[in-house]
Design an enzyme around this catalytic site. Sequence first.
Site, mmCIF file in Angstrom:
data_model
loop_
_atom_site.group_PDB
_atom_site.id
_atom_site.type_symbol
_atom_site.label_atom_id
_atom_site.label_comp_id
_atom_site.label_asym_id
_atom_site.label_seq_id
_atom_site.Cartn_x
_atom_site.Cartn_y
_atom_site.Cartn_z
ATOM 1 N N GLY A 47 0.830 -1.199 0.000
ATOM 2 C CA GLY A 47 0.000 0.000 0.000
ATOM 3 C C GLY A 47 0.863 1.246 0.000
ATOM 4 O O GLY A 47 0.612 2.201 0.747
ATOM 5 N N HIS A 48 1.889 1.211 -0.822
ATOM 6 C CA HIS A 48 2.772 2.370 -0.968
ATOM 7 C C HIS A 48 3.628 2.184 -2.216
ATOM 8 O O HIS A 48 3.620 1.106 -2.830
ATOM 9 C CB HIS A 48 3.666 2.522 0.273
ATOM 10 C CG HIS A 48 4.482 1.318 0.583
ATOM 11 N ND1 HIS A 48 5.604 0.973 -0.114
ATOM 12 C CD2 HIS A 48 4.320 0.340 1.517
ATOM 13 C CE1 HIS A 48 6.106 -0.134 0.372
ATOM 14 N NE2 HIS A 48 5.341 -0.552 1.364
ATOM 15 N N ALA A 49 4.355 3.242 -2.573
ATOM 16 C CA ALA A 49 5.336 3.176 -3.659
ATOM 17 C C ALA A 49 6.660 3.681 -3.099
ATOM 18 O O ALA A 49 6.725 4.214 -1.981
ATOM 19 C CB ALA A 49 4.886 4.033 -4.841
#
Length: 130
Positions: A47-49
């Site tokens: 749930g991130h980059a």
Amino acid sequence: MEIKWIDIPSINDPRGNLAVLENSKLPFKVKRVYYLYDVPSGSKRGGHAHRNLLQLIVPLSGSFELVLKDGSDEKIALLNNPTRGVLIPNMTWRELRNFSAGAVCLVLASDEYKESDYIRKWDEFVNLSA
Ligand code: TYD
């Protein structure tokens, strides 16, 4: 966006198989290794980059799904073979889900942990990817 599968050479033997990863055969120099284990059923990770980080994800045991998004496109990969990993480029949103019982997710990373490299807000990621 295409899923970038990496085939990991494995020496198969009746005594058990042996898979090998070497820096010289990877698209980045490995500076960190971590792994997810004992992931409860139904749990989601990621749930991130990352702004700059490159990662190779390998399902050492069991299976899970990897969802990758580049801001316009979305792809889902089922990781269930310890000799097939997925390379996650920088600026790629990732989610990990549907972990099987006993799944172990190995992550090789191009840098040490830096919270400043994370993009944790989807809106910010979309703006930066545009
Ligand atoms: P995070 O990368 O958000 O986990 P995931 O993407 O697998 O869901 O990291 C979870 C927590 O662990 C967060 O507080 C940062 C910390 N962490 C470290 O301290 N070092 C590391 O190398 C990693 C990957 C995470």
